[in-house]
Design a protein around this motif. Sequence first.
Motif, PDB file in Angstrom:
ATOM      1  N   UNK A 533       0.838  -1.194   0.000  1.00  0.00           N
ATOM      2  CA  UNK A 533       0.000   0.000   0.000  1.00  0.00           C
ATOM      3  C   UNK A 533       0.875   1.246   0.000  1.00  0.00           C
ATOM      4  N   UNK A 534       0.808   1.962  -1.107  1.00  0.00           N
ATOM      5  CA  UNK A 534       1.518   3.227  -1.188  1.00  0.00           C
ATOM      6  C   UNK A 534       0.643   4.352  -0.665  1.00  0.00           C
ATOM      7  N   UNK A 535       1.273   5.394  -0.109  1.00  0.00           N
ATOM      8  CA  UNK A 535       0.535   6.528   0.446  1.00  0.00           C
ATOM      9  C   UNK A 535       1.083   7.819  -0.155  1.00  0.00           C
ATOM     10  N   UNK A 536       0.176   8.709  -0.535  1.00  0.00           N
ATOM     11  CA  UNK A 536       0.531  10.022  -1.081  1.00  0.00           C
ATOM     12  C   UNK A 536      -0.197  11.077  -0.264  1.00  0.00           C
ATOM     13  N   UNK A 542      -4.799  12.123   2.346  1.00  0.00           N
ATOM     14  CA  UNK A 542      -4.026  10.933   1.993  1.00  0.00           C
ATOM     15  C   UNK A 542      -4.697  10.176   0.850  1.00  0.00           C
ATOM     16  N   UNK A 543      -3.878   9.660  -0.040  1.00  0.00           N
ATOM     17  CA  UNK A 543      -4.358   8.894  -1.191  1.00  0.00           C
ATOM     18  C   UNK A 543      -3.546   7.606  -1.298  1.00  0.00           C
ATOM     19  N   UNK A 544      -4.217   6.522  -1.698  1.00  0.00           N
ATOM     20  CA  UNK A 544      -3.521   5.259  -1.882  1.00  0.00           C
ATOM     21  C   UNK A 544      -3.117   5.058  -3.327  1.00  0.00           C
ATOM     22  N   UNK A 545      -2.009   4.366  -3.522  1.00  0.00           N
ATOM     23  CA  UNK A 545      -1.607   3.986  -4.871  1.00  0.00           C
ATOM     24  C   UNK A 545      -0.955   2.608  -4.815  1.00  0.00           C
ATOM     25  N   UNK A 546      -0.936   1.954  -5.973  1.00  0.00           N
ATOM     26  CA  UNK A 546      -0.350   0.619  -6.009  1.00  0.00           C
ATOM     27  C   UNK A 546       0.264   0.274  -7.360  1.00  0.00           C
ATOM     28  N   UNK A 547      -0.127   0.999  -8.409  1.00  0.00           N
ATOM     29  CA  UNK A 547       0.192   0.562  -9.770  1.00  0.00           C
ATOM     30  C   UNK A 547       1.522   1.083 -10.303  1.00  0.00           C
ATOM     31  N   UNK A 548       1.676   2.393 -10.282  1.00  0.00           N
ATOM     32  CA  UNK A 548       2.808   3.014 -10.975  1.00  0.00           C
ATOM     33  C   UNK A 548       3.120   4.338 -10.290  1.00  0.00           C
ATOM     34  N   UNK A 562       1.911  17.207  -4.625  1.00  0.00           N
ATOM     35  CA  UNK A 562       1.694  16.001  -3.820  1.00  0.00           C
ATOM     36  C   UNK A 562       3.016  15.271  -3.665  1.00  0.00           C
ATOM     37  N   UNK A 563       3.178  14.614  -2.509  1.00  0.00           N
ATOM     38  CA  UNK A 563       4.420  13.891  -2.242  1.00  0.00           C
ATOM     39  C   UNK A 563       4.106  12.478  -1.778  1.00  0.00           C
ATOM     40  N   UNK A 564       5.044  11.575  -1.999  1.00  0.00           N
ATOM     41  CA  UNK A 564       4.925  10.223  -1.479  1.00  0.00           C
ATOM     42  C   UNK A 564       5.114  10.269   0.027  1.00  0.00           C
ATOM     43  N   UNK A 565       4.289   9.488   0.733  1.00  0.00           N
ATOM     44  CA  UNK A 565       4.270   9.596   2.184  1.00  0.00           C
ATOM     45  C   UNK A 565       4.711   8.314   2.877  1.00  0.00           C
ATOM     46  N   UNK A 566       5.129   7.341   2.102  1.00  0.00           N
ATOM     47  CA  UNK A 566       5.783   6.162   2.677  1.00  0.00           C
ATOM     48  C   UNK A 566       6.729   5.594   1.621  1.00  0.00           C
ATOM     49  N   UNK A 567       7.205   4.398   1.786  1.00  0.00           N
ATOM     50  CA  UNK A 567       8.272   3.815   0.966  1.00  0.00           C
ATOM     51  C   UNK A 567       9.578   4.558   1.277  1.00  0.00           C
ATOM     52  N   UNK A 568      10.675   4.070   0.756  1.00  0.00           N
ATOM     53  CA  UNK A 568      11.980   4.627   1.131  1.00  0.00           C
ATOM     54  C   UNK A 568      12.244   6.008   0.525  1.00  0.00           C
ATOM     55  N   UNK A 569      11.369   6.448  -0.424  1.00  0.00           N
ATOM     56  CA  UNK A 569      11.539   7.773  -1.025  1.00  0.00           C
ATOM     57  C   UNK A 569      10.473   8.748  -0.503  1.00  0.00           C
ATOM     58  N   UNK A 570       9.983   8.505   0.697  1.00  0.00           N
ATOM     59  CA  UNK A 570       8.987   9.383   1.309  1.00  0.00           C
ATOM     60  C   UNK A 570       9.465  10.832   1.273  1.00  0.00           C
ATOM     61  N   UNK A 571       8.547  11.712   0.906  1.00  0.00           N
ATOM     62  CA  UNK A 571       8.870  13.136   0.811  1.00  0.00           C
ATOM     63  C   UNK A 571       9.172  13.599  -0.601  1.00  0.00           C
ATOM     64  N   UNK A 596      -8.980   8.865  -7.301  1.00  0.00           N
ATOM     65  CA  UNK A 596      -9.328  10.010  -6.451  1.00  0.00           C
ATOM     66  C   UNK A 596      -8.240  11.084  -6.510  1.00  0.00           C
ATOM     67  N   UNK A 597      -7.004  10.681  -6.482  1.00  0.00           N
ATOM     68  CA  UNK A 597      -5.918  11.655  -6.564  1.00  0.00           C
ATOM     69  C   UNK A 597      -5.977  12.408  -7.887  1.00  0.00           C
ATOM     70  N   UNK A 598      -6.075  11.670  -8.997  1.00  0.00           N
ATOM     71  CA  UNK A 598      -6.108  12.314 -10.305  1.00  0.00           C
ATOM     72  C   UNK A 598      -7.297  13.274 -10.410  1.00  0.00           C
ATOM     73  N   UNK A 599      -8.443  12.862  -9.881  1.00  0.00           N
ATOM     74  CA  UNK A 599      -9.625  13.719  -9.931  1.00  0.00           C
ATOM     75  C   UNK A 599      -9.413  15.007  -9.142  1.00  0.00           C
ATOM     76  N   UNK A 600      -8.831  14.897  -7.962  1.00  0.00           N
ATOM     77  CA  UNK A 600      -8.625  16.094  -7.144  1.00  0.00           C
ATOM     78  C   UNK A 600      -7.581  17.023  -7.754  1.00  0.00           C
ATOM     79  N   UNK A 601      -6.567  16.444  -8.387  1.00  0.00           N
ATOM     80  CA  UNK A 601      -5.575  17.282  -9.066  1.00  0.00           C
ATOM     81  C   UNK A 601      -6.235  18.047 -10.205  1.00  0.00           C
ATOM     82  N   UNK A 602      -7.026  17.359 -11.019  1.00  0.00           N
ATOM     83  CA  UNK A 602      -7.698  18.034 -12.119  1.00  0.00           C
ATOM     84  C   UNK A 602      -8.705  19.066 -11.623  1.00  0.00           C
TER      85      UNK A 602
END
Length: 666
Positions: A533-536, A542-548, A562-571, A596-602
């Motif tokens: 589970x990726x977090x942005x 907060x938004x979840x991602x998993x694909x790319x 928007x920034x990545x909020x977990x994984x080793x490249x958080x921030x 949801x993320x893409x919709x809110x960005x647009x």
Amino acid sequence: MENLITTGIYYYPEHWNENQWERDIKKIADMGFEFVHLAEFAWFKMEPTEGKFEFEWLDKVVNLCTKYHLKVLMCTPSATTPAWMRTNYPETFVMDGHYIRGEQGTRGLGSIVNPAYRKFVQAIVTEMAKRYGTNKSVVGWQLDNEPDAKADYSPSSQEAFRQWLQGKYKTIDALNAAWGTAFWSQWYNNFDQVIIPNTNLVGWWGNNPHALLDFKRYCADAQGAFLDFQADILRNNILKDQFITTNYTAVSTGADPRRTNKLDFATYTAYPNGGTSNIGDQGFRLGNGKVILFAAEYYKSVGGISGVMEIQPGPVNWGSYNPLLLPGTVRMWLYHTFAAGGKLASSYRFRQINYSAEQYHAGVIQTDGVTPSPGGEEYMQFMKEIKALRKQYKPGAVMPEKLADRSTAILWNLENYWTIDRQKQTWQWDTWNYPVKFLEIAKSFGAPVDIIPETADLSGYRFVIVPAYEMVDSALVKKWQEYAAKGGHLIITCRTATKDRMGHFWETGWAAPISGLIGANVKATDMLSNGAKGDILMTSTHYGWNNWADILAPDKNTASLAVYNNQFYSGKAAVVKHSVGKGSVTYIGVDTDDSKLESDVLQEIYTGAGATTEHYPPGVYVYWRDGFYMAVNYSSDNYEMKMPGHAKILIGSKVLEPGGVLVWNE
């Protein structure tokens, strides 16, 4: 324009006793249809033996249509070769990836590059054109049926492919460079050594992606040339006001309508159902709204208009399961095609056949030959309502300013689909539906949206979305730069500009051609496992991602949205926005499942540009056309439409039920 949309029906007189023809044609007219679609699968009856043509039976049907004031859409029968051709000229059939010839017994197996097959097609099309090309009842022609740019490994196709390559590359050294044949000793000394890349025999892993891309291009070019070949024959023999079209499938992953030059416009086949479970507990009875949603916009990019040539009036026979439709669904599909700009709507088919491969495929008339099916009743209702709307039509209606302020284009082509789908990198990447998600988002805002080719003029759109446009060149990137500089709002997504036109990576940084345009460098790309589970984080949400996920390094003048909020490249940045001249460029570096993320960005981009937006729920699509607002509901829930007090409801009610239709003006 005053007719808004015209309706037609597929009729196959060759399936029925001649003494039933007049009864059937009269019934078609009485039900309210305006044209009859004829002859696409009747080659055997028009040319029962080689060189012997028999049209008297078809003359009778055309005359009956004239008698009952019905127009005729005549079709060329190249999709269904007669048995004598397979027997006497087996080379006219395709070969599959195991080099086995196609057999008589289905449709679409003719080798469209084989000289003998071409000769027979030329003969039958010429005879039909001479016979009906000056008939005032014939309004147009459909070429073939659902052209699909089928992969053909026959000797004829092997030779045609080599000729296509020679025309493109001129020298074998140029081909070797483009295909990267130094890898695994694939090097060719001359064009005679080249064969069609074959995943069946080499294996998926071992195939050359650049060769496969060219094979896709060749197949699409061959299909386009075959359609143009037929169109040329017709044009030499028919009235100028008879149009020429064909019916591509709504999800067309092989044939490219933009590779034809002689069609007046393109139409599409749409089968939204087939057991697909979509939105809510009734979704499987309402169909997949994305089918018409995308096709209706995409096929308008050929000739400027389109329509649905083939849409079923009930259950199909090929779905994973084939349920009854929720009452009103067929009518909703028809209104969807109309609302999206369709100029014609035709149903496959009039009578449900009593025998053969498509027995369970519904018609507008049931198996007794006289009783309308539920879908037939809905067609009748639609046609009656369209006639009423024609009286309400006022020429010269101008799109309301609030809609024009949301004008949106989505840049898309099949070549990028081909290259990405070949090397998806993660099974979670949904290649076909990736651009569709952005169409759905824009429609949820109430925006008018076009699907456009890269050659289109961008200046008429306030917002241009470029989803996963993997292959680019400097001229295209410059065009994007100029669009933004003049005040346009450009939205680019992950997997854009990672390759050149041959599918090679750049010998520079990742996606380097657009780094200046987006104001950031793509440093790396990540994909998660199915359970990860990726977090942005974007503005405390907060938004979840998993694909790319593209990990971005923005320039100092580029905003990180928007920034990545977990994984080793958080921030690290996931979404960035860059000012370019009078406009802006936003790069969305992540693909999420729920969008949801893409919709809110647009949403931020549209409102930031001063455009108002609606908030229609999934499955509710709203359009404006010719002075009418129209809405359809593919969801399983009621939706109450918000409209001004002075709005006048013409069809339906303010509360849209599942499968419901609403038409109003303001």
